[in-house]
Design an enzyme around this catalytic site. Structure first.
Site, PDB file in Angstrom:
ATOM      1  N   SER A 126       0.830  -1.207   0.000  1.00 12.93           N
ATOM      2  CA  SER A 126       0.000   0.000   0.000  1.00 12.93           C
ATOM      3  C   SER A 126       0.860   1.252   0.000  1.00 12.93           C
ATOM      4  CB  SER A 126      -0.850   0.073   1.276  1.00 12.93           C
ATOM      5  OG  SER A 126      -1.555  -1.086   1.485  1.00 12.93           O
ATOM      6  N   HIS A 147      -1.503  -3.095  -7.065  1.00 11.96           N
ATOM      7  CA  HIS A 147      -2.187  -2.734  -5.821  1.00 11.96           C
ATOM      8  C   HIS A 147      -3.688  -2.999  -5.967  1.00 11.96           C
ATOM      9  CE1 HIS A 147      -3.047   0.736  -2.744  1.00 11.96           C
ATOM     10  NE2 HIS A 147      -3.160  -0.447  -2.197  1.00 11.96           N
ATOM     11  N   GLU A 159      -4.472  -0.552  -9.009  1.00 14.03           N
ATOM     12  CA  GLU A 159      -3.528   0.557  -9.228  1.00 14.03           C
ATOM     13  C   GLU A 159      -2.183  -0.083  -9.558  1.00 14.03           C
ATOM     14  OE1 GLU A 159      -2.553   2.869  -5.690  1.00 14.03           O
ATOM     15  OE2 GLU A 159      -2.449   4.698  -6.870  1.00 14.03           O
ATOM     16  N   ASN A 197      -3.548   6.210  -1.999  1.00 13.28           N
ATOM     17  CA  ASN A 197      -3.341   6.608  -0.602  1.00 13.28           C
ATOM     18  C   ASN A 197      -2.838   8.040  -0.452  1.00 13.28           C
ATOM     19  OD1 ASN A 197      -4.313   4.413   0.851  1.00 13.28           O
ATOM     20  ND2 ASN A 197      -2.524   3.211   0.266  1.00 13.28           N
TER      21      ASN A 197
HETATM   22  N1  LIG Z   1      -5.852  -4.937   3.993  1.00 11.48           N
HETATM   23  C1  LIG Z   1      -6.071  -4.009   3.055  1.00 11.48           C
HETATM   24  O1  LIG Z   1      -7.133  -3.366   3.025  1.00 11.48           O
HETATM   25  C2  LIG Z   1      -5.023  -3.765   1.988  1.00 11.48           C
HETATM   26  C3  LIG Z   1      -5.408  -3.089   0.814  1.00 11.48           C
HETATM   27  C4  LIG Z   1      -4.468  -2.923  -0.201  1.00 11.48           C
HETATM   28  C5  LIG Z   1      -3.170  -3.393  -0.027  1.00 11.48           C
HETATM   29  N2  LIG Z   1      -2.814  -4.024   1.133  1.00 11.48           N
HETATM   30  C6  LIG Z   1      -1.446  -4.547   1.253  1.00 11.48           C
HETATM   31  O2  LIG Z   1      -1.486  -5.957   1.057  1.00 11.48           O
HETATM   32  C7  LIG Z   1      -0.446  -6.588   1.812  1.00 11.48           C
HETATM   33  C8  LIG Z   1      -1.056  -7.643   2.712  1.00 11.48           C
HETATM   34  O3  LIG Z   1      -1.986  -7.036   3.572  1.00 11.48           O
HETATM   35  P1  LIG Z   1      -3.091  -7.895   4.344  1.00 11.48           P
HETATM   36  O4  LIG Z   1      -4.063  -6.904   4.886  1.00 11.48           O
HETATM   37  O5  LIG Z   1      -3.539  -9.016   3.488  1.00 11.48           O
HETATM   38  O6  LIG Z   1      -2.212  -8.482   5.550  1.00 11.48           O
HETATM   39  P2  LIG Z   1      -2.539  -9.718   6.495  1.00 11.48           P
HETATM   40  O7  LIG Z   1      -1.897  -9.403   7.798  1.00 11.48           O
HETATM   41  O8  LIG Z   1      -3.993 -10.038   6.480  1.00 11.48           O
HETATM   42  O9  LIG Z   1      -1.776 -10.951   5.793  1.00 11.48           O
HETATM   43  C9  LIG Z   1      -0.388 -11.001   5.656  1.00 11.48           C
HETATM   44  C10 LIG Z   1       0.021 -12.453   5.497  1.00 11.48           C
HETATM   45  O10 LIG Z   1       1.402 -12.489   5.154  1.00 11.48           O
HETATM   46  C11 LIG Z   1       1.938 -13.658   5.764  1.00 11.48           C
HETATM   47  N3  LIG Z   1       3.397 -13.572   5.792  1.00 11.48           N
HETATM   48  C12 LIG Z   1       4.186 -12.876   6.656  1.00 11.48           C
HETATM   49  N4  LIG Z   1       5.483 -13.081   6.345  1.00 11.48           N
HETATM   50  C13 LIG Z   1       5.514 -13.912   5.276  1.00 11.48           C
HETATM   51  C14 LIG Z   1       6.558 -14.479   4.508  1.00 11.48           C
HETATM   52  N5  LIG Z   1       7.837 -14.235   4.772  1.00 11.48           N
HETATM   53  N6  LIG Z   1       6.242 -15.302   3.497  1.00 11.48           N
HETATM   54  C15 LIG Z   1       4.925 -15.578   3.218  1.00 11.48           C
HETATM   55  N7  LIG Z   1       3.893 -15.056   3.906  1.00 11.48           N
HETATM   56  C16 LIG Z   1       4.181 -14.228   4.925  1.00 11.48           C
HETATM   57  C17 LIG Z   1       1.268 -13.709   7.124  1.00 11.48           C
HETATM   58  O11 LIG Z   1       1.352 -15.001   7.705  1.00 11.48           O
HETATM   59  C18 LIG Z   1      -0.165 -13.303   6.757  1.00 11.48           C
HETATM   60  O12 LIG Z   1      -0.948 -14.433   6.459  1.00 11.48           O
HETATM   61  C19 LIG Z   1       0.266  -5.461   2.551  1.00 11.48           C
HETATM   62  O13 LIG Z   1       1.385  -5.067   1.801  1.00 11.48           O
HETATM   63  C20 LIG Z   1      -0.782  -4.346   2.598  1.00 11.48           C
HETATM   64  O14 LIG Z   1      -0.215  -3.072   2.694  1.00 11.48           O
HETATM   65  C21 LIG Z   1      -3.713  -4.241   2.145  1.00 11.48           C
END
Ligand SMILES: NC(=O)c1ccc[n+]([C@@H]2O[C@H](COP(=O)([O-])OP(=O)(O)OC[C@H]3O[C@@H](n4cnc5c(N)ncnc54)[C@H](O)[C@@H]3O)[C@@H](O)[C@H]2O)c1
Length: 304
Positions: A126, A147, A159, A197
């Site tokens: 993000s 994204h 994005e 963002n």
């Molecule tokens: N949640 C949102 O609304 C949103 C929206 C757009 C983008 N994002 C981006 O998406 C990404 C993930 O966000 P999320 O909300 O799904 O997070 P989340 O916390 O729900 O999930 C993250 C996952 O990554 C796993 N993980 C951690 N280290 C790891 C590794 N070394 N290898 C493999 N897996 C690993 C964790 O076990 C977890 O299951 C982030 O970069 C976030 O900024 C999130």
């Protein structure tokens, strides 16, 4: 009823099976791609498959896909806890692991070492610089931001963020992938906050300042933006859904990256995060999220 057209069947690896990773695996699989979903946590992978199955079932219930599409989609998703094995034959990797710079740099070093030279490495970050992530690999031209928005199966936008050295064909290929998922690509360049963002977070921060300065209460601020601007949700409620810790982290990226006072996070946002009031995930932010209640927190809690 969606007609799924099976075009390119490149192998996709998705790293991270959390909120975003399971949605990304879902949409690729539903559109015919074989997907390997990789996570360090086996229980997270199990949970992700349950969530994907439930979400596909909801689509069947709405009549947007058939039961056969649900079954085929699930059959296309493999799970893997070993990143090296999970990405070995991938043509596209979409990284959606936890938003932590050092963690992502480490994952991209591994992806660089264990994928083929032509494999595109995309990140769903993000806020972290694509150029910075690309710089730890030997193929920065093949690193790009992809994204997706939350919830992934529902939201139309992707994005696409070009790093400083992203090659043109890589951007074009990611645009093709996005369209093959039935989504709309929007390509932007790699500066703090990208576009989504950079615009959304200062609006949320300004709504928090308005509350902090007692210009209006939570309900009033959200009602003005919902009914006056036709936003589906007010900025304070949206902040609760995103997570106040995530909002603060992104404001800090904007503040550090542009060095302008207008991006300074509101002290109330900082205080709330310090106090553990993170929104929906902690049960309280600008609203209470106790079972059966979604009331706004009284304004007196927030005034200076
Ligand atoms: N949640 C949102 O609304 C949103 C929206 C757009 C983008 N994002 C981006 O998406 C990404 C993930 O966000 P999320 O909300 O799904 O997070 P989340 O916390 O729900 O999930 C993250 C996952 O990554 C796993 N993980 C951690 N280290 C790891 C590794 N070394 N290898 C493999 N897996 C690993 C964790 O076990 C977890 O299951 C982030 O970069 C976030 O900024 C999130």
């Amino acid at each position: 009823m969606t007609n799924v057209i099976y075009l390119a069947m490149e192998k996709i690896a998705v790293i991270g099976a959390g909120t975003m990773g399971n949605g990304i695996a879902h949409v690729f699989a539903q559109n015919g791609y074989p997907v390997t979903l990789v996570d360090v946590s086996a229980s997270q992978l199990e949970k992700a498959i349950e969530v994907i199955s439930k979400n596909l079932e909801r689509q069947v219930g709405k009549g947007t896909i058939t039961d056969a599409v649900k079954t085929e989609s699930l059959s296309r998703i493999k799970t893997e806890t070993d990143l090296t094995k999970g990405v070995a034959d991938a043509e596209l990797v979409v990284e959606a692991a936890t938003e932590n710079t050092q963690l992502k740099l480490d994952i991209f070093r591994q992806l660089d070492a264990h994928t083929s030279s032509d494999c595109i490495l995309a990140t769903n970050t993000s806020s972290i610089s694509i150029t910075k992530i690309a710089a730890v690999t030997k193929k920065p031209g093949k690193v790009i931001g992809m994204h997706f928005m939350n919830p992934v199966p529902v939201m139309k936008l992707v994005e696409i963020i070009n790093g400083y050295g992203t090659e043109k064909w890589v951007t074009e290929k990611i645009i093709d992938y996005t369209q093959s998922l039935g989504k709309t690509p929007c390509a932007v360049n790699d500066y703090p906050g990208f576009i989504a963002n950079r615009i959304l977070m200062p609006m949320i921060n300004e709504a928090i300042y308005s509350l902090y300065e007692s210009v209006a209460g939570v309900s009033e601020i959200d009602t003005v933006m919902k009914l006056g601007m036709a936003h589906p949700m007010g900025p304070l409620q949206l902040a609760d859904f995103i997570g106040l810790d995530v909002c603060l982290a992104i404001m800090r990226v904007l503040h550090d990256g542009f060095a302008q006072p207008k991006y300074a996070p509101c002290p109330l946002l900082v205080n709330m995060v310090t106090a553990g009031k993170l929104g929906v995930k902690s049960g309280e932010g600008f609203y209470f999220y106790t079972p059966g209640s979604k009331d706004a927190v009284p304004s007196s809690t927030f005034s200076r």
